[in-house]
Write an enzyme that holds these catalytic residues in place. Structure first.
Site, mmCIF file in Angstrom:
data_model
loop_
_atom_site.group_PDB
_atom_site.id
_atom_site.type_symbol
_atom_site.label_atom_id
_atom_site.label_comp_id
_atom_site.label_asym_id
_atom_site.label_seq_id
_atom_site.Cartn_x
_atom_site.Cartn_y
_atom_site.Cartn_z
ATOM 1 N N ARG A 1 40.552 42.922 54.053
ATOM 2 C CA ARG A 1 40.661 43.454 52.692
ATOM 3 C C ARG A 1 41.800 44.474 52.626
ATOM 4 O O ARG A 1 42.001 45.273 53.539
ATOM 5 C CB ARG A 1 39.337 44.130 52.328
ATOM 6 N N THR B 1 42.130 34.158 43.488
ATOM 7 C CA THR B 1 41.346 33.846 44.690
ATOM 8 C C THR B 1 41.300 32.348 45.020
ATOM 9 O O THR B 1 41.488 31.493 44.164
ATOM 10 C CB THR B 1 39.925 34.426 44.569
ATOM 11 N N THR C 1 42.562 36.211 48.620
ATOM 12 C CA THR C 1 42.869 36.564 47.241
ATOM 13 C C THR C 1 44.114 37.430 47.108
ATOM 14 O O THR C 1 44.457 38.167 48.032
ATOM 15 C CB THR C 1 41.664 37.321 46.627
ATOM 16 N N GLU D 1 44.829 44.186 44.041
ATOM 17 C CA GLU D 1 43.431 44.343 44.486
ATOM 18 C C GLU D 1 42.812 45.681 44.086
ATOM 19 O O GLU D 1 41.587 45.785 43.962
ATOM 20 C CB GLU D 1 43.355 44.167 46.002
ATOM 21 N N ASP E 1 40.187 46.063 41.524
ATOM 22 C CA ASP E 1 38.785 45.739 41.828
ATOM 23 C C ASP E 1 37.978 47.018 42.004
ATOM 24 O O ASP E 1 36.759 46.984 42.179
ATOM 25 C CB ASP E 1 38.681 44.891 43.108
ATOM 26 N N SER F 1 34.435 43.813 46.526
ATOM 27 C CA SER F 1 34.797 42.424 46.266
ATOM 28 C C SER F 1 33.559 41.625 45.871
ATOM 29 O O SER F 1 32.423 42.055 46.099
ATOM 30 C CB SER F 1 35.404 41.837 47.550
ATOM 31 N N SER F 2 33.814 40.454 45.276
ATOM 32 C CA SER F 2 32.727 39.494 45.026
ATOM 33 C C SER F 2 32.844 38.288 45.945
ATOM 34 O O SER F 2 32.037 37.352 45.851
ATOM 35 C CB SER F 2 32.787 38.997 43.579
ATOM 36 N N GLY G 1 36.534 35.498 40.609
ATOM 37 C CA GLY G 1 36.174 36.859 40.236
ATOM 38 C C GLY G 1 34.700 37.110 40.508
ATOM 39 O O GLY G 1 34.114 36.558 41.441
HETATM 40 N N1 GLY Z 1 39.604 39.452 44.054
HETATM 41 C C1 GLY Z 1 38.349 38.829 44.013
HETATM 42 C C2 GLY Z 1 37.340 39.594 44.758
HETATM 43 O O1 GLY Z 1 37.662 40.209 45.762
HETATM 44 O O2 GLY Z 1 36.203 39.602 44.370
#
Ligand code: GLY
Length: 606
Positions: free
Chosen positions: A122, A417, A435, A461, A464, A489-490, A513
């Site tokens: 990440r 993503t 992503t 990012e 987020d 993140s998701s 997302g």
């Molecule tokens: N950018 C999508 C996520 O990390 O959830």
């Protein structure tokens, strides 16, 4: 057989689209993998039914035929699932640049036959970022759209450094070999697909970036057409450097200098420094996967900073405490009774997500353990909140009776993503979701300091994270910006095992997302509970709830089902829910893979 395509209609659509796409020269010179450019069609954007693919030795499922093929050729050349995933990511940087790439981040889950490994690539906030990062001079958050399209939104890219460490532990081919497909395609070019063209055409902001304008558009500002042979010399050079010199080629020298120059010279500049980028690779990327039992399965997913696995397991766990509807799935769609229970469970899960989940290096889990959010006794208390009619929206719960001092984060949109699922010839598997956040990320490109045309996209990012550091009552938001912090993140890369034998059952995940959580949950339930194969599970119409109105995929649910949900008090919004699921199941004879008909993905294998 190179790929098993059982449906005549699919063959027909392939042959029609093949007319649009001519492959380039397929001869490889002295190349170690012997990569050759395949004559691959692109699936047009829209809903294009896919057959599902049966293979016997291995399978690769990725979001673009050229990327799938790169993984396929790497495994054929003796590569592992992790090797193939690296080759896939490098090709996606070129051919699906709107979704993921070396300017972004990724979560990789790898099964090596005895253990699940999780690698956290990440992006991080710059060391100079603080909770006021997205606030204007009056202390108000800047508009979300402006925040996305700015130097402020860019996090330190994580993908290459994380993949290098994963390769050191799980790779079989040389690192350099894995870059061969992407380098050759970047040099020789690839055909712009209908989906890529449509996304280029539709994005005004991308044209404001000088590199993107020169790469993707003609002198009138029109996107290059479908079938245009797009070359990217800068990306080829950057990848060649990384192939030969390793991560230093990306994290030191001209590349970080160029990234920082582009971010800091933007009209809404960010504060990333070269040191932020140089420091990124100096860390351990492995983290502990989260594995939880559900029915007779063990489901393994990514821990925080992802909220995905926790939310999925909360929803599935809450529903275990409800009286199961007589019929859950009928005529290829879930019933209103099942959807009511799911959508209500989703509200409860998203309420907890928005209160608790953030980077674990900065935020403590409730009662010191993220598993407290999935504790069956806690989920039983949450299930008691679900009645016969909609609750509207949910408040966060109180796992382990610990009061949180955090405020609730408001939902913020995101759409980018990509996901890849792979099972190699040894039965080892990868589930990786990667992503650059929004489609086209921050709309800033870097040529890596090469001075050549083209380059790669920098992520957005950091949007987020919560743009506001506090809620209306002045409580801090767990997922607010802090120096060197990773955004929540998701992304939900998932590996599923038999609970008793611990044999691999499936690898699955999706872009989308926050809806990633729902897309992945749908595929899991479809495969494990409704007895669908991977393709059928992916095809099921999408549904989602983010702790408010419910979303149903437009034109896929009958009016009487929508009316039944409305009669239970649900506010229903029908809209495109463009998942990009990829899944591979282990079968008695090998594997069965599915790719999402809503995007361009395909599955390949022998
Ligand atoms: N950018 C999508 C996520 O990390 O959830």
């Amino acid at each position: 057989m190179r790929q098993n395509v059982p449906l005549l209609s699919f063959l027909l659509s392939l042959s029609l689209t093949l007319l649009l796409f001519t492959g380039c020269d397929t001869e490889s010179e002295e190349r170690s993998v012997g990569y050759s450019i395949p004559e691959q069609p692109e699936m047009p954007t829209g809903y294009n039914p896919k057959p599902g693919w049966e293979t016997s030795e291995f399978a690769v499922a990725a979001a673009n035929p050229l990327a799938t093929d790169a993984g396929y050729q790497i495994i054929r050349a003796g590569g592992s699932a992790v090797d193939a995933a690296i080759a896939v990511q490098m090709v996606l940087t070129l051919v699906e640049p709107q979704s993921s790439g070396i300017g972004g981040g990724a979560f990789l889950m790898a099964w090596d036959g005895s253990e699940v490994h999780a690698y956290n690539g990440r992006e991080t906030a710059p060391a100079a970022a603080d909770e006021n990062h997205f606030l204007d001079e009056d202390g108000d958050p800047i508009p979300f759209r402006d925040a996305v399209r700015s130097g402020l939104s860019v996090g330190v890219p994580g993908t290459i450094a994380m993949l290098k460490q994963a390769h050191e532990r799980h790779g079989t081919l040389d690192w350099a070999d894995l870059f061969e497909p992407a380098i050759i395609l970047a040099e020789e070019g690839f055909s712009i697909s209908p989906r890529l063209h449509m996304l280029l055409d539709g994005d005004e902001a991308l044209r404001n970036d000088e590199i993107a304008r020169a790469l993707y558009y003609d002198e009138n500002g029109d996107a290059h057409p479908v079938g245009y042979n797009l070359q990217n010399p800068a990306l080829a050079q950057i990848l060649r450097n990384v192939a030969e010199e390793g991560v230093d080629a990306f994290y030191t020298g001209a590349t970080p200098e160029d990234i920082v120059a582009r971010i800091t010279s933007h009209e809404r500049p960010g504060n990333m420094t070269v040191e932020d980028i140089e420091n990124y690779p100096n860390q351990e990327f492995a983290t502990e996967a989260m594995c939880n039992d559900w029915r007779s399965y063990r489901i393994c997913g990514f821990p925080p900073p992802s909220s995905g696995h926790i939310a999925i397991m909360q929803m599935l766990g809450i529903m275990e405490h409800l009286e199961a509807p007589e019929v859950a799935f009928s005529d290829s769609i879930p019933t209103a009774e099942w959807l009511h229970q799911y959508l209500e469970s989703a509200k409860l899960a998203f309420a907890d997500r928005n209160q608790y989940v953030a980077d674990p290096n900065f935020v403590e889990a409730p009662a010191g353990d993220w598993h407290s959010l999935m504790d069956p006794d806690y989920l039983a208390t949450r299930a008691e909140l679900i009645g016969e009619t909609s609750m509207g929206s949910a408040d966060p719960g109180n796992p382990a009776d610990v009061l949180s001092h955090y405020g609730v984060m408001q939902e913020q949109p995101d759409k980018g993503t990509s996901h890849v699922s792979i099972i190699d010839k040894d039965g080892n598997s990868v589930s990786m979701t990667m992503t650059i956040e929004s489609g086209w990320g921050s709309r800033i490109m870097s040529d890596g300091g090469t001075g050549l045309p083209g380059g790669f996209h920098l992520n957005n990012e950091l949007t987020d994270m919560s743009l506001s550091p506090m809620d209306d009552d002045g409580n801090p938001i767990a997922n607010r910006v802090e120096p060197n912090k990773r955004p929540r993140s998701s992304m939900s890369p998932t590996l599923i095992f038999d609970g008793e034998t611990h044999d691999l059952v499936a690898s699955v995940g999706s872009p989308g997302g926050a809806a990633i959580i729902h897309y992945t949950a749908k595929a899991i339930v479809g495969m494990l509970d409704w007895g669908l194969n991977a393709q059928e599970a992916i095809d099921v119409p999408n549904f989602a709830n983010f702790n408010g109105p419910s979303a149903l995929e437009e034109d896929r649910f009958p009016a009487d089902l929508i009316q039944a949900l409305e009669a239970m008090g649900h506010e229903i919004d029908t809209r495109a829910l463009t998942s990009g699921l990829q899944a591979i199941q282990v079968t008695e004879t090998g594997f069965f893979g599915g790719a999402d008909p809503r995007r361009e993905g395909v599955v390949m294998g022998d």
